[in-house]
Motif scaffolding. Sequence first.
Motif, PDB file in Angstrom:
ATOM      1  N   MET A   6     -25.154 -10.178  -5.922  1.00 58.34           N
ATOM      2  CA  MET A   6     -24.231 -10.662  -6.951  1.00 58.34           C
ATOM      3  C   MET A   6     -24.177  -9.626  -8.079  1.00 58.34           C
ATOM      4  SD  MET A   6     -23.316 -13.533  -5.586  1.00 58.34           S
ATOM      5  CE  MET A   6     -22.420 -14.333  -6.931  1.00 58.34           C
ATOM      6  N   TYR A  39     -22.033 -16.245 -16.612  1.00 54.84           N
ATOM      7  CA  TYR A  39     -22.360 -15.748 -15.272  1.00 54.84           C
ATOM      8  C   TYR A  39     -23.871 -15.558 -15.132  1.00 54.84           C
ATOM      9  CZ  TYR A  39     -22.218 -12.552 -11.228  1.00 54.84           C
ATOM     10  OH  TYR A  39     -22.402 -11.954 -10.007  1.00 54.84           O
ATOM     11  N   GLY A 191     -14.747  -9.986  -4.174  1.00 52.35           N
ATOM     12  CA  GLY A 191     -14.601 -10.486  -5.533  1.00 52.35           C
ATOM     13  C   GLY A 191     -13.367  -9.946  -6.210  1.00 52.35           C
ATOM     14  N   ARG A 196     -10.408 -14.332  -6.779  1.00 54.68           N
ATOM     15  CA  ARG A 196     -10.046 -15.236  -7.880  1.00 54.68           C
ATOM     16  C   ARG A 196      -8.658 -15.855  -7.713  1.00 54.68           C
ATOM     17  NH1 ARG A 196      -7.342 -13.426 -12.368  1.00 54.68           N
ATOM     18  NH2 ARG A 196      -8.048 -11.309 -11.913  1.00 54.68           N
ATOM     19  N   PHE A 219     -20.824  -9.539  -3.878  1.00 50.71           N
ATOM     20  CA  PHE A 219     -19.814 -10.123  -4.747  1.00 50.71           C
ATOM     21  C   PHE A 219     -19.767  -9.346  -6.062  1.00 50.71           C
ATOM     22  CE2 PHE A 219     -18.443 -12.981  -8.105  1.00 50.71           C
ATOM     23  CZ  PHE A 219     -17.275 -13.507  -7.569  1.00 50.71           C
ATOM     24  N   VAL A 221     -17.610  -9.279 -10.058  1.00 47.62           N
ATOM     25  CA  VAL A 221     -16.743  -9.993 -10.986  1.00 47.62           C
ATOM     26  C   VAL A 221     -16.724  -9.225 -12.294  1.00 47.62           C
ATOM     27  CG1 VAL A 221     -18.615 -11.467 -11.891  1.00 47.62           C
ATOM     28  CG2 VAL A 221     -16.249 -12.304 -11.942  1.00 47.62           C
ATOM     29  N   TYR A 252     -12.811 -20.047 -12.169  1.00 46.23           N
ATOM     30  CA  TYR A 252     -13.460 -19.034 -11.338  1.00 46.23           C
ATOM     31  C   TYR A 252     -14.975 -19.203 -11.280  1.00 46.23           C
ATOM     32  CZ  TYR A 252     -13.679 -14.520  -8.932  1.00 46.23           C
ATOM     33  OH  TYR A 252     -13.860 -13.522  -8.004  1.00 46.23           O
ATOM     34  N   LEU A 253     -15.586 -19.592 -12.391  1.00 48.14           N
ATOM     35  CA  LEU A 253     -17.048 -19.745 -12.381  1.00 48.14           C
ATOM     36  C   LEU A 253     -17.472 -20.826 -11.387  1.00 48.14           C
ATOM     37  CD1 LEU A 253     -19.164 -18.142 -13.969  1.00 48.14           C
ATOM     38  CD2 LEU A 253     -19.407 -20.111 -15.476  1.00 48.14           C
ATOM     39  N   LYS A 255     -15.814 -21.613  -8.753  1.00 47.48           N
ATOM     40  CA  LYS A 255     -15.555 -21.032  -7.436  1.00 47.48           C
ATOM     41  C   LYS A 255     -16.712 -20.116  -7.022  1.00 47.48           C
ATOM     42  CE  LYS A 255     -11.208 -20.157  -6.741  1.00 47.48           C
ATOM     43  NZ  LYS A 255      -9.896 -19.470  -6.807  1.00 47.48           N
ATOM     44  N   ILE A 256     -17.236 -19.362  -7.985  1.00 43.09           N
ATOM     45  CA  ILE A 256     -18.374 -18.478  -7.706  1.00 43.09           C
ATOM     46  C   ILE A 256     -19.595 -19.296  -7.301  1.00 43.09           C
ATOM     47  CG2 ILE A 256     -19.971 -16.789  -8.713  1.00 43.09           C
ATOM     48  CD1 ILE A 256     -17.632 -15.903 -10.533  1.00 43.09           C
ATOM     49  N   GLU A 257     -19.788 -20.431  -7.990  1.00 39.36           N
ATOM     50  CA  GLU A 257     -20.915 -21.294  -7.637  1.00 39.36           C
ATOM     51  C   GLU A 257     -20.766 -21.822  -6.208  1.00 39.36           C
ATOM     52  OE1 GLU A 257     -23.670 -24.808  -9.576  1.00 39.36           O
ATOM     53  OE2 GLU A 257     -21.633 -24.504 -10.348  1.00 39.36           O
ATOM     54  N   ILE A 259     -19.323 -20.247  -3.797  1.00 42.18           N
ATOM     55  CA  ILE A 259     -19.646 -19.115  -2.926  1.00 42.18           C
ATOM     56  C   ILE A 259     -21.156 -18.978  -2.778  1.00 42.18           C
ATOM     57  CG2 ILE A 259     -19.578 -16.590  -2.754  1.00 42.18           C
ATOM     58  CD1 ILE A 259     -16.797 -16.723  -4.075  1.00 42.18           C
TER      59      ILE A 259
END
Length: 280
Positions: A6, A39, A191, A196, A219, A221, A252-253, A255-257, A259
């Motif tokens: 990440m 993040y 990413g 996004r 990933f 960002v 987006y945050l 969505k990242i979680e 992932i």
Amino acid sequence: MKYAFMTMDVESYYDIECFKGRNVEYQEKYSCEEAMIDYVHLLDKYNIKGTFFTLCSSLPLARPFLKEAITNGHELALHGFDHTSPLSMNEKEFEESILKSKKILEDEFHTIIKGYRAPCFGILDSYIEILKRNGFSYDSSSLNFHLAINSGKVNLETYERLNHLCYKKDSFFEITPNRVRAYSGHLPVSGGGYIRLVPWFVIKYYIWKCIRNTDCYMFYVHPYEVSRKKAPHMKDIKFVEWFFVRIGRKSYLKKIERIIKYLKKKGFEFKSLGEYTKTA
């Protein structure tokens, strides 16, 4: 073992390529480096150590958030002095820039900088040699995507391939973002706007397609992508640029979680790039 990395490119709205050359007036209220702490906290929640590729030009605003990230065990790496693609520099200018930037970060945060990611993924084999002789142990700039503006390419055929993303040559590592076959070519799925701007079911499908036969996922960002601040106003902006800068940031945050949870479910172990290269 399957590994996930990440990462974040620590920069501001004003480093986005579509803002350059438009005489957009800098206003601190639109800078978004503080969004990186959300993040950081997300990674901390899952006990993940990330890698933060940092521009020296972002230090005035990002300094306190970077200090917290480093205190929490995350890795600091170099993104450049400012967001100028190395492809616009000659080799001497590039070497002077990375040496100056590396020293600034090391003096500021009392850490050793070993990793580099070029702005715009603008890297060439000759610049890799410059990184190697100046104390860097890895690079993560070889995107190899024809639509990426100002990006370059590394000849990976001369490297030993360790896994689907990681290559090694003379104790130096090149760690590439993921790509997956889509339509008639390959699409980055690591990413940025590539992740996004599309719905979760599309992301999940392409990540599944990417990792079903691979043992690594990376990933990346940018702070502005998880910031809730409005973007600076631009005159005569093209629709595609407006869409790229503004859409998908509020969610987006989360969505990242999703992932992160998905990769954990699939058995991936999370490491910083520096941690990985020490033992690979």
